[in-house]
Design a protein around this motif. Structure first.
Motif, PDB file in Angstrom:
ATOM      1  N   ARG A  24       0.836  -1.211   0.000  1.00 37.01           N
ATOM      2  CA  ARG A  24       0.000   0.000   0.000  1.00 37.01           C
ATOM      3  C   ARG A  24       0.866   1.256   0.000  1.00 37.01           C
ATOM      4  O   ARG A  24       0.594   2.206  -0.753  1.00 37.01           O
ATOM      5  N   TYR A  27       2.447   1.715  -3.455  1.00 39.49           N
ATOM      6  CA  TYR A  27       1.481   2.235  -4.430  1.00 39.49           C
ATOM      7  C   TYR A  27       1.239   3.730  -4.219  1.00 39.49           C
ATOM      8  O   TYR A  27       1.214   4.508  -5.184  1.00 39.49           O
ATOM      9  N   ASP A  28       1.070   4.119  -2.969  1.00 35.54           N
ATOM     10  CA  ASP A  28       0.811   5.536  -2.680  1.00 35.54           C
ATOM     11  C   ASP A  28       1.984   6.415  -3.112  1.00 35.54           C
ATOM     12  O   ASP A  28       1.791   7.485  -3.713  1.00 35.54           O
ATOM     13  N   SER A  31       2.252   6.519  -6.956  1.00 33.05           N
ATOM     14  CA  SER A  31       1.177   7.347  -7.512  1.00 33.05           C
ATOM     15  C   SER A  31       1.471   8.826  -7.313  1.00 33.05           C
ATOM     16  O   SER A  31       1.260   9.652  -8.214  1.00 33.05           O
ATOM     17  N   ARG A  59      -4.853  -7.271  -5.676  1.00 36.32           N
ATOM     18  CA  ARG A  59      -6.137  -7.335  -6.373  1.00 36.32           C
ATOM     19  C   ARG A  59      -7.053  -6.191  -5.955  1.00 36.32           C
ATOM     20  O   ARG A  59      -7.788  -5.633  -6.777  1.00 36.32           O
ATOM     21  N   ASP A  60      -7.010  -5.833  -4.683  1.00 39.15           N
ATOM     22  CA  ASP A  60      -7.808  -4.693  -4.220  1.00 39.15           C
ATOM     23  C   ASP A  60      -7.382  -3.409  -4.927  1.00 39.15           C
ATOM     24  O   ASP A  60      -8.229  -2.599  -5.342  1.00 39.15           O
ATOM     25  N   LEU A  61      -6.065  -3.220  -5.060  1.00 44.74           N
ATOM     26  CA  LEU A  61      -5.574  -2.035  -5.753  1.00 44.74           C
ATOM     27  C   LEU A  61      -5.964  -2.063  -7.225  1.00 44.74           C
ATOM     28  O   LEU A  61      -6.361  -1.039  -7.798  1.00 44.74           O
ATOM     29  N   GLN A  62      -5.857  -3.227  -7.835  1.00 45.73           N
ATOM     30  CA  GLN A  62      -6.165  -3.345  -9.259  1.00 45.73           C
ATOM     31  C   GLN A  62      -7.630  -3.036  -9.550  1.00 45.73           C
ATOM     32  O   GLN A  62      -7.952  -2.490 -10.602  1.00 45.73           O
ATOM     33  N   MET A  63      -8.513  -3.362  -8.616  1.00 49.14           N
ATOM     34  CA  MET A  63      -9.936  -3.094  -8.803  1.00 49.14           C
ATOM     35  C   MET A  63     -10.243  -1.598  -8.826  1.00 49.14           C
ATOM     36  O   MET A  63     -11.260  -1.173  -9.369  1.00 49.14           O
ATOM     37  N   THR A  64      -9.358  -0.804  -8.240  1.00 45.12           N
ATOM     38  CA  THR A  64      -9.604   0.634  -8.158  1.00 45.12           C
ATOM     39  C   THR A  64      -8.719   1.449  -9.103  1.00 45.12           C
ATOM     40  O   THR A  64      -8.904   2.661  -9.220  1.00 45.12           O
ATOM     41  N   ASP A  65      -7.748   0.806  -9.758  1.00 44.90           N
ATOM     42  CA  ASP A  65      -6.818   1.530 -10.620  1.00 44.90           C
ATOM     43  C   ASP A  65      -6.585   0.714 -11.888  1.00 44.90           C
ATOM     44  O   ASP A  65      -5.927  -0.330 -11.854  1.00 44.90           O
ATOM     45  N   ARG A  66      -7.082   1.197 -13.000  1.00 48.10           N
ATOM     46  CA  ARG A  66      -6.981   0.464 -14.265  1.00 48.10           C
ATOM     47  C   ARG A  66      -5.567   0.451 -14.828  1.00 48.10           C
ATOM     48  O   ARG A  66      -5.286  -0.270 -15.795  1.00 48.10           O
TER      49      ARG A  66
END
Length: 329
Positions: A24, A27-28, A31, A59-66
């Motif tokens: 997490r 990713y932050d 980004s 997978r949680d991140l992928q669901m929110t970021d294409r």
């Protein structure tokens, strides 16, 4: 590849192995770092058989970021193979390889991009300082000193896999399908215009290193055996030296027999020592030969580099190895 509208694209590749404590935050930071860039960004995460909940977090991140592509390995294949899978799947005009523990500062990737825009095909991050244990610093220094002396190509010291590769370099690297992989050596081998960016390596954010002593030794062996035939040359040199020493020993034994026959019986210790010495050398030489022969055996099997359980992304893509014409003949 360059997307519609003429904007270039950049792919970040992250090998993941038990990094649930870092994902997490990684990713932050990525980004935030790339928010102001005038590029299309792709984030490729390769889950290398993690035993924790790294895959669920990805997978949680992928669901929110294409922009995210997650490749889930069928088992653990190792860091270098995970990086390879990310390179295989990346679609950017440039590919940036980074570790996921945040020891590679994401802001340094902006300097890599800047140098790439100046016309360099490969821009590698070179450690100016590193916050590691004295043992790790010493072994890294010793490894690069050895590699610089014996490798058939020049591999920059104090570098890891943190680097930017232009698409033309990526396409060349994808032709390399050997199993015992040393990617920084491959990048040096292909050539092109290369430049360094100096940086200070941070401490690991969370978790344990994915490179304990055993894996470090394996990577060092891959670097030596993959890019140097010096150990084979060393065998012949040591063999000649041993042969000369044997001649000296034989001459000594003959002279003792001629000029001091009463003391010859006392030579038992000398004989045993000689046998053990030569026998030990032979075992060492056989071990070096075995290292090369084992790699030949692995390559002759021609098995796939990795197996993919699933791919999670905005489009239905699968990370498949690039197969050269030589492999299909």
């Amino acid at each position: 590849m360059t997307h519609s509208g003429g904007r270039k694209s950049i792919s970040y590749v992250f090998p993941i192995f038990n990094e649930s404590g870092n994902i997490r935050r990684l990713y932050d930071v990525i980004s935030e770092t790339t928010a102001g860039l005038d590029y299309d960004i792709e984030l490729v995460f390769v889950n290398d058989g993690s035993k924790d909940n790294s895959l669920e977090l990805l997978r949680d991140l992928q669901m929110t970021d294409r922009r995210i592509l997650v490749i889930d390995f069928a088992r653990n294949y190792g860091h270098q193979v995970a990086v390879t899978a990310g390179i295989d799947a990346a679609t950017g005009d440039a590919v940036i390889i980074m570790d996921s523990d945040l020891q590679d500062p994401p802001e340094v990737s902006l300097e890599l991009i800047s140098r790439w825009e100046e016309g360099f095909d490969v821009v590698y991050a070179q450690r100016r300082t590193r916050k590691d244990t004295p043992f790790k610093r010493f072994t890294a220094w010793a490894f690069y000193v050895m590699l610089r002396r014996i490798a058939s190509i020049e591999i920059p010291a104090n570098t890891g896999d943190f680097r930017l590769l232009d698409r033309v370099v990526v396409d060349e690297i994808k032709k390399f399908r050997e199993h015992d992989r040393f990617i920084r050596g491959m990048v040096s081998y292909v050539g092109f215009n290369q430049a360094a960016v100096q940086f200070d390596r941070d401490e690991r954010l969370n978790g344990k290193s994915g490179y304990p002593l055993g894996k470090m030794l394996k990577l060092a062996a891959d670097g030596v055996f993959g890019f140097s035939t010096f150990p084979l040359t060393l065998i012949s040199r040591i063999g000649m030296i041993t042969a000369l020493l044997s001649v000296v020993g034989i001459a000594y034994a003959v002279l003792m027999k001629v000029f001091s026959p009463n003391t010859v019986v006392e030579g038992w210790t000398f004989i045993v020592t000689s046998i053990l010495f030569v026998g030990g050398l032979q075992l060492i030489m056989l071990g070096i030969l075995g290292g090369y022969i084992g790699r030949i055996y692995t390559e002759v099997q021609n098995r796939p580099l990795y197996g993919v359980r699933a791919v999670y992304g905005a489009t239905d893509r699968r990370a498949t190895p690039a197969i050269s014409e030589a492999e299909t003949e």
